[in-house]
Design an enzyme around this catalytic site. Structure first.
Site, PDB file in Angstrom:
ATOM      1  N   LYS A 180     -22.378 -40.434 -17.852  1.00 51.45           N
ATOM      2  CA  LYS A 180     -21.522 -39.316 -17.523  1.00 51.45           C
ATOM      3  C   LYS A 180     -20.727 -39.446 -16.259  1.00 51.45           C
ATOM      4  O   LYS A 180     -20.604 -40.190 -15.753  1.00 51.45           O
ATOM      5  CB  LYS A 180     -22.721 -37.959 -17.814  1.00 51.45           C
ATOM      6  CG  LYS A 180     -23.396 -37.956 -18.820  1.00 51.45           C
ATOM      7  CD  LYS A 180     -22.718 -37.736 -20.369  1.00 51.45           C
ATOM      8  CE  LYS A 180     -23.473 -38.178 -21.492  1.00 51.45           C
ATOM      9  NZ  LYS A 180     -24.588 -37.258 -21.821  1.00 51.45           N
TER      10      LYS A 180
HETATM   11  C1  LIG Z   1     -25.831 -36.925 -22.939  1.00 52.70           C
HETATM   12  C2  LIG Z   1     -25.593 -35.726 -23.668  1.00 52.70           C
HETATM   13  C3  LIG Z   1     -26.695 -34.929 -24.068  1.00 52.70           C
HETATM   14  C4  LIG Z   1     -28.107 -35.228 -23.334  1.00 52.70           C
HETATM   15  O1  LIG Z   1     -28.197 -35.376 -21.994  1.00 52.70           O
HETATM   16  P1  LIG Z   1     -29.010 -36.274 -21.245  1.00 52.70           P
HETATM   17  O2  LIG Z   1     -29.013 -36.063 -19.894  1.00 52.70           O
HETATM   18  O3  LIG Z   1     -29.304 -37.760 -21.678  1.00 52.70           O
HETATM   19  O4  LIG Z   1     -30.451 -35.380 -21.832  1.00 52.70           O
HETATM   20  C5  LIG Z   1     -26.551 -33.663 -24.622  1.00 52.70           C
HETATM   21  N1  LIG Z   1     -25.422 -33.494 -25.389  1.00 52.70           N
HETATM   22  C6  LIG Z   1     -24.297 -34.530 -25.342  1.00 52.70           C
HETATM   23  C7  LIG Z   1     -23.119 -34.133 -26.000  1.00 52.70           C
HETATM   24  C8  LIG Z   1     -24.460 -35.543 -24.393  1.00 52.70           C
HETATM   25  O5  LIG Z   1     -23.244 -36.454 -24.577  1.00 52.70           O
END
Ligand SMILES: *Cc1c(COP(=O)(O)O)cnc(C)c1O
Length: 377
Positions: A180
């Site tokens: 991210k």
């Molecule tokens: C990455 C992601 C999540 C979950 O995040 P984590 O930190 O990996 O638990 C939820 N929704 C979307 C759209 C994502 O891209």
């Protein structure tokens, strides 16, 4: 391999983490509050609650809304499974809406078709980093008395009509997973202007207990009460220190992501079989992903072969996502099946995510494009 996404860590980040390791607090200390305030300030929200992942953040949001058995929450099918799982965790039922074929954002008429007396909320996903049409979604939510939650895990730093994602829904969720925009290892945050939601989520991330260890230390008391069933979803001070340091670099990260996207756009403007997703006029895209749609019907190669070929040549492409309603778990528990979200199902066959992150160079972009065009020739 040029990966589709990865973290960018520098010496300042490392120093921030090491300093925290030498401090009194490894978890639930001053760095957590500092990180929360920094994120709340950045997105323009009244409150921020740090948790151990984006998934935990989504779970907290559903708990704050009081989602329980018998409740339905509308979720786009073109997303990561966690967007829907949070509803299931609370005993509710995710109801899958289709998406727009050009943007892969949740389709408003599909939402309206799925609203009934049991519907409690909509979870909008800012797919790839492009904010949804929040004015439209707010109107639909208000008309049916629904809560609007933004899964902004792709969209830290994105803007809709000049307002940052995080200030547009009743609650917005972010992830700090390494792919991210900013990384804390694992980590997440919920932002909201609603102080009651924030309060409930602070309980929920700490077993449902109404004070934390630091507060009790300060008050010189051992007494606490568990008033709800919560979890250990706490973010550590070590992770928060990294998050604070990373957030300082977010504007630069976003600039690089937007520059890479512009380079891809320029290349693909000349290639008819490769179609980048549409970007709406009134948004600032955050480009967590750069997704193209490829019309394979006119090609000799299929998507599986293209995926393999590109990876063999050092380009780490990916596919985001398998429509959630097609996963065996939801077929089994929610009786979902093929045909329920025809646009998501069709587009799923065409999409490919190309590398985009702060460590991708101009030369890498050139390589990605030439490998792609070579492979589909
Ligand atoms: C990455 C992601 C999540 C979950 O995040 P984590 O930190 O990996 O638990 C939820 N929704 C979307 C759209 C994502 O891209």
């Amino acid at each position: 391999m040029i990966s589709y996404g990865r973290q960018s860590i520098d010496e300042d980040d490392i120093k921030a983490v090491v300093e925290t390791l030498k401090s009194d607090w490894l978890t639930t200390g001053p760095k957590v509050s500092e990180f929360e305030e920094a994120i709340a300030d950045y997105v323009g929200a009244g409150h921020a609650v740090a948790v151990s992942s984006g998934t935990a953040a989504l779970h907290c949001a559903m708990f704050a809304l009081g989602i329980e058995q018998g409740d339905e929450v509308i979720v786009p099918s073109m997303t990561f499974a966690a967007s829907a799982n949070c509803v299931t965790y609370c005993g509710g039922k995710p109801v899958f809406a289709d998406v727009d074929s050009e943007t892969l954002l949740i389709n408003h008429s599909s939402i309206k078709e799925k609203i009934n007396g049991r519907t409690r909320a909509i979870i909008a996903v800012d797919y790839a980093g492009q904010p949804c049409d929040y004015d439209g979604l707010r109107k639909i939510s208000d008309e049916s008395n629904l809560k609007l939650v933004a899964d902004g895990c792709h969209a830290l730093g994105a803007e809709y009509k000049g307002r940052r994602v995080g200030s547009l829904a009743d609650m917005t969720v972010f992830s700090f997973h390494p792919v991210k925009h900013i990384a804390t290892g694992e980590g997440g945050m919920i932002v909201t202007d609603n102080s009651e939601y924030a309060e409930r989520m602070r309980l929920f991330r700490n077993h449902g207990i109404n004070s934390d260890f630091r507060q009790r230390e300060q008050q010189g008391s051992w007494h606490y009460e568990m008033v709800d069933l919560g979890y250990n979803y706490r973010l550590t001070d070590i992770q928060s220190a990294l998050g604070i340091s990373q957030l300082r670099k977010l504007p630069g990260f976003l600039e690089i992501r937007r520059k890479i996207a512009a380079q891809y756009d320029e290349y693909f403007a000349r290639v008819s079989v490769v179609e980048p997703l549409k970007v709406n006029d009134n948004v600032q895209h955050a480009y967590h992903l750069y997704v193209v749609k490829i019309d394979f019907t006119s090609l000799k190669i299929n998507r599986t072969e293209l995926f393999k070929t590109m990876r063999e040549k050092g380009v780490g492409v990916n596919v985001h996502y398998i429509p959630v309603h097609l996963h065996p778990y939801y077929r089994k528990t929610c009786s979902t099946s093929k045909g329920m979200c025809p646009v998501a199902e069709k587009v799923y066959e065409q999409i490919l995510s190309l590398p985009i992150h702060p460590e991708v160079s101009q030369k890498d972009v050139d390589k990605v494009v030439s490998v792609l065009l070579e492979s589909i020739k």
